[in-house]
Design a protein around this motif. Structure first.
Motif, mmCIF file in Angstrom:
data_model
loop_
_atom_site.group_PDB
_atom_site.id
_atom_site.type_symbol
_atom_site.label_atom_id
_atom_site.label_comp_id
_atom_site.label_asym_id
_atom_site.label_seq_id
_atom_site.Cartn_x
_atom_site.Cartn_y
_atom_site.Cartn_z
ATOM 1 N N LYS A 99 17.274 1.927 36.944
ATOM 2 C CA LYS A 99 16.425 2.085 35.767
ATOM 3 C C LYS A 99 14.942 2.028 36.158
ATOM 4 N N SER B 173 16.009 11.338 33.167
ATOM 5 C CA SER B 173 17.032 10.479 33.753
ATOM 6 C C SER B 173 17.830 11.177 34.850
ATOM 7 N N ASP B 174 18.119 12.472 34.668
ATOM 8 C CA ASP B 174 19.060 13.107 35.600
ATOM 9 C C ASP B 174 18.444 14.181 36.483
ATOM 10 N N ARG B 175 17.212 14.600 36.188
ATOM 11 C CA ARG B 175 16.699 15.767 36.910
ATOM 12 C C ARG B 175 15.290 15.576 37.459
ATOM 13 N N CYS B 176 14.410 14.930 36.691
ATOM 14 C CA CYS B 176 13.020 14.858 37.135
ATOM 15 C C CYS B 176 12.303 13.696 36.462
ATOM 16 N N PHE C 135 14.078 16.681 44.760
ATOM 17 C CA PHE C 135 15.175 15.718 44.696
ATOM 18 C C PHE C 135 14.999 14.634 45.773
ATOM 19 N N GLY D 22 15.939 12.905 39.519
ATOM 20 C CA GLY D 22 16.083 11.921 38.460
ATOM 21 C C GLY D 22 16.334 10.530 39.001
ATOM 22 N N TYR E 196 14.632 15.488 30.531
ATOM 23 C CA TYR E 196 15.283 15.609 31.838
ATOM 24 C C TYR E 196 14.993 14.427 32.765
ATOM 25 N N ALA F 241 21.935 6.848 40.546
ATOM 26 C CA ALA F 241 22.989 6.213 39.749
ATOM 27 C C ALA F 241 22.791 4.698 39.711
#
Length: 274
Positions: A111, A149-152, A68, A105, A147, A108
């Motif tokens: 892109k 976008s939010d995790r990896c 992370f 990921g 996954y 917020a």
């Protein structure tokens, strides 16, 4: 069941079992390897867990998870590095040489996949030498693109190796997990490319339909679309001879008796590998 010498059960596969229950069940079934997760280990106590598994004669194959690294805010990035140093310390205390990394990921509102991956590299440049000092290797785990976008944001072995190869192999390598790479035609060639950078090999099957939220959809070995022996041949041709860890996130399995699930998983391992 026959030879379980290379079988390792990841703690999440039977997360309904407490650590003492897991250790006891492994002893009853002749399982000698476990992969541990930081949260339940921290709850039980890192030193206490180390003593528990050591006294039982269990080998800790991996610790999940670090990573992370993709935050943009400097304070958040510093906090992530501090947490990962603690994860390295925990791995060393538990006696494992492998810390699995889920890289993070998109922050917020962002892109920028390329920028996120470069921040992972920046973090590894700091964490790699620290891990080496403690006898721990970092294993970047690519996760299925769903996954990203939010995790990896590391979705393929190609991407994982492009990051890992910036650093010495004894510092940074990769995790090969069948669930995340089975769909990728390039993965076999990338496993060969990885060679000695394969720090852990994990199994889970792909079954459909995926559950809502998709996270807990890892199927029991033999229930889905993945040929486990094929992937085992790839990693062994690349020189991997270590433990083979089964890591399942599955609400249906978690609702069952954990000892039954562990016995079933060991049986499936023998039936679908080796």
């Amino acid at each position: 069941m026959t030879d379980l010498s290379r079988f390792s059960v990841n703690q999440m596969t039977v997360k309904q079992l407490s650590l003492p229950e897991l250790v006891d069940a492994c002893g009853q079934l002749g399982i000698g390897n476990v992969g541990l997760w930081r949260e339940p280990v921290q709850s039980y106590g890192v030193e206490e867990t180390a003593k528990l598994v050591r006294d039982a004669g269990l080998t800790v194959t991996t610790l999940c998870r670090g990573g992370f690294f993709t935050a943009i805010d400097p304070d958040e990035r510093a906090a992530a590095l501090d947490d990962n140093r603690r994860a390295v310390d925990e791995a060393a205390t538990l006696g494992t040489d492998t810390l699995v990394l889920v890289s993070g990921g998109l922050p917020a509102g962002s892109k920028d996949l390329h920028g996120a991956r470069e921040r992972i590299a920046d973090a590894l440049s700091v964490l790699g030498p620290y891990a080496e000092e403690h006898g721990v290797k970092l294993a970047i785990e690519p996760l299925h693109p769903m996954y990203a976008s939010d995790r990896c944001v590391v979705s393929t072995l190609t991407q994982a190796l492009d990051l890992a190869e910036r650093f010495p192999a004894h510092q940074v390598g990769v995790t090969v997990d069948t669930y995340h790479i089975w769909w990728d035609d390039n993965a076999p060639a990338q496993i060969a490319r990885a060679g000695g950078r394969i720090h852990t090999f994990q199994l889970a099957d792909w079954t459909t339909p995926l559950p809502e939220g998709v996270l807990n959809g890892r199927g029991q070995i033999g229930d889905g679309a993945i040929d486990m022996r094929e992937w085992q041949r790839y990693v062994e041709a690349a020189g991997y001879t270590g433990a083979i860890e089964v890591e399942l996130f599955n609400d249906v399995l978690w609702a069952r008796d954990g000892r039954e699930v562990l016995a079933e998983t060991a049986e499936r391992f023998v039936a679908h590998t080796l």
